[in-house]
Design a protein around this motif. Structure first.
Motif, PDB file in Angstrom:
ATOM      1  N   SER A   3       6.380   0.064  -7.520  1.00 40.53           N
ATOM      2  CA  SER A   3       5.847  -0.474  -6.276  1.00 40.53           C
ATOM      3  C   SER A   3       4.340  -0.657  -6.388  1.00 40.53           C
ATOM      4  N   ILE A   4       3.856  -1.817  -5.939  1.00 38.87           N
ATOM      5  CA  ILE A   4       2.424  -2.138  -5.993  1.00 38.87           C
ATOM      6  C   ILE A   4       1.989  -2.540  -4.589  1.00 38.87           C
ATOM      7  N   PHE A   6      -1.288  -4.103  -2.384  1.00 38.62           N
ATOM      8  CA  PHE A   6      -2.616  -4.705  -2.303  1.00 38.62           C
ATOM      9  C   PHE A   6      -3.029  -4.758  -0.837  1.00 38.62           C
ATOM     10  N   GLU A  23      -0.256   5.857   1.124  1.00 35.83           N
ATOM     11  CA  GLU A  23      -0.023   4.924   0.015  1.00 35.83           C
ATOM     12  C   GLU A  23      -1.360   4.358  -0.441  1.00 35.83           C
ATOM     13  N   PRO A  24      -1.840   4.690  -1.645  1.00 34.25           N
ATOM     14  CA  PRO A  24      -3.118   4.133  -2.124  1.00 34.25           C
ATOM     15  C   PRO A  24      -2.962   2.657  -2.506  1.00 34.25           C
ATOM     16  N   PHE A  25      -4.064   1.921  -2.422  1.00 31.35           N
ATOM     17  CA  PHE A  25      -4.045   0.508  -2.786  1.00 31.35           C
ATOM     18  C   PHE A  25      -4.283   0.326  -4.280  1.00 31.35           C
ATOM     19  N   ASP A  26      -3.599  -0.647  -4.851  1.00 29.40           N
ATOM     20  CA  ASP A  26      -3.826  -1.010  -6.246  1.00 29.40           C
ATOM     21  C   ASP A  26      -4.911  -2.072  -6.371  1.00 29.40           C
ATOM     22  N   GLY A  27      -5.362  -2.569  -5.261  1.00 30.61           N
ATOM     23  CA  GLY A  27      -6.425  -3.564  -5.238  1.00 30.61           C
ATOM     24  C   GLY A  27      -6.709  -3.973  -3.809  1.00 30.61           C
ATOM     25  N   ARG A  42      -4.324 -12.609  -9.177  1.00 27.72           N
ATOM     26  CA  ARG A  42      -3.832 -11.308  -9.633  1.00 27.72           C
ATOM     27  C   ARG A  42      -2.308 -11.283  -9.622  1.00 27.72           C
ATOM     28  N   GLU A  46       0.530 -10.718 -12.597  1.00 29.12           N
ATOM     29  CA  GLU A  46       1.613  -9.733 -12.546  1.00 29.12           C
ATOM     30  C   GLU A  46       2.942 -10.344 -12.985  1.00 29.12           C
ATOM     31  N   VAL A  52       6.134  -5.871  -4.879  1.00 32.37           N
ATOM     32  CA  VAL A  52       4.720  -6.028  -4.517  1.00 32.37           C
ATOM     33  C   VAL A  52       4.598  -6.205  -3.006  1.00 32.37           C
TER      34      VAL A  52
END
Length: 413
Positions: A3-4, A6, A23-27, A42, A46, A52
């Motif tokens: 899981s990603i 943004f 939930e931390p952000f990947d960007g 981006r 991917e 996503v």
């Protein structure tokens, strides 16, 4: 794929939402056109967008229409959109007018004003031949032009075809409002126009008995039936549109080339019958007014020659530009609030799907001619693809001049 997540928008709002969801952000990207563009790049890197998610907190740094455009693009890429600020889908929130039912832009205010005028029978736009504008904005009979209108409908009532009517008017020395020769297109449009029965129809408003009728309604209906029957016998009908119709011009006289469909039937010596349909481009002046002797060109040959001049790379690059224009149009319609959110989303998804099919066709293995033939076949089989391919041609080509043996195609820089 893992899981990603943004984020797009104000950093403080996004950080607060991330804390609440753990939930931390990947960007994270700014809610600007540049920020959305960077996020799309981006996502392209991917390659796989399953799993996503993109959290949206748009703020006021991007105009509403642009926000709708960007959200449509992201959703079409297959990512899950979530809102950082409110319950509901970000696209549906963006599609909801901020002021209830109030018009969302100046164009919509103007449209509603014009619709109200139409309800009063006030003429909007070009005044139909045979009429003039009266003191209060309604249509009034123009004596000289009205006489010609009655001649046209009278000849049609006698059973004369559109081409014969145009020839008759021209032979009598009668001229259009601009002083030109009568064409079959002009005659056809007049014979199909209900305004001559006294009805006014604009912006969805139909006002019966709004102005003097030049043609009795029963006669008008009879002529419509005759026109429909003639078109059916000739094999015209709705048919497929033409890729270059109205875009290419005749080298002999400078008039536009228009698409023409003809169906021919024959009887063989053994008594059996056969038929075929032929599609070609012909000079508008030759077709409608008999003023040019230029010969025809097969539609498929000319279409293929123009696409070959644009080239497969040129076609592929302009598919993206055509999609951007369509998405902008969808966003404008959405912002006006006249189209359901679900319909807008479905239209965008279909658009990206059709664009993908066109791109795939440009990558067909084999010669360029094979790829172009594949593109034209797709366009023949699917009206939506045909429309998108025509947009591509209009973006790529500045001028098409068709001669008897060749076509000169100038590309836009």
């Amino acid at each position: 794929m893992a899981s990603i997540l943004f984020g797009v928008g104000d950093r403080r709002d996004l950080d607060r939402a991330a804390e609440q969801s753990n939930e931390p952000f990947d960007g994270m990207y700014a809610a600007t056109e540049d920020g959305f563009w960077a996020l799309r790049q981006r996502l392209i890197e991917e390659k796989e967008t399953a799993g996503v998610s993109v959290m949206i907190s748009p703020g006021d740094r991007i105009p509403r229409i642009r926000l709708i455009e960007e959200l449509l693009r992201l959703e079409a890429m297959g990512v899950e959109l979530v809102s950082a600020e409110a319950a509901g889908h970000p696209l549906e929130i963006a599609l909801t007018p901020e002021n209830g039912n109030a018009p969302s832009d100046r164009g919509e205010v103007i449209r509603q004003s014009m619709a109200r005028k139409a309800l009063r029978g006030v003429v909007l736009g070009r005044i139909p031949y045979g009429y003039k504008t009266g003191e209060h904005g309604q249509l009034e009979e123009h004596p000289e032009e009205a006489t010609v209108v009655k001649i046209i409908f009278g000849l049609a009532a006698q059973g004369k075809g559109i081409r014969a009517i145009a020839a008759e008017l021209n032979s009598r020395g009668l001229r259009t409002r601009r002083g030109g020769a009568w064409s079959i297109v002009t005659i056809r449009d007049m014979l199909r126009n209900r305004v001559y029965t006294g009805a006014y129809n604009r912006f969805g408003a139909r006002v019966a008995g709004n102005h003097p009728a030049l043609v009795a309604t029963p006669l008008f209906r009879e002529i419509q039936e005759r026109l429909d029957e003639r078109a059916k016998r000739a094999g015209y009908g709705a048919g497929r549109p033409y890729l270059l119709s109205g875009t290419a011009i005749c080298s002999a006289c400078g008039s536009h080339m228009v698409g023409v469909t003809r169906r021919q039937s024959w009887t063989r010596n053994d008594g059996s019958s056969g038929s075929n349909t032929y599609r070609y481009y012909q000079c508008e002046a030759a077709t409608n007014q008999g003023r040019c002797s230029y010969h025809t060109r097969r539609a498929r040959d000319l279409d293929a020659a123009v696409l070959a001049r644009v080239g497969l790379d040129g076609i592929a690059s302009r598919i993206e530009a055509a999609v951007d224009l369509r998405i902008s149009n969808l966003a404008r319609e959405a912002a006006k609030g006249r189209t359901r959110a679900e319909d807008i989303r479905s239209a965008a998804q279909l658009l990206f799907h059709e664009a993908g099919r066109l791109r795939d066709a440009t990558r067909t293995h084999g010669s360029a001619s094979v790829a172009i033939d594949s593109l034209l076949q797709l366009a023949d089989d699917d009206m939506a693809l045909h429309s998108l391919l025509r947009d591509v041609v209009l973006l790529a080509v500045s001028r098409i001049v068709v001669g008897e043996k060749d076509a000169r195609v100038a590309l836009k820089k």
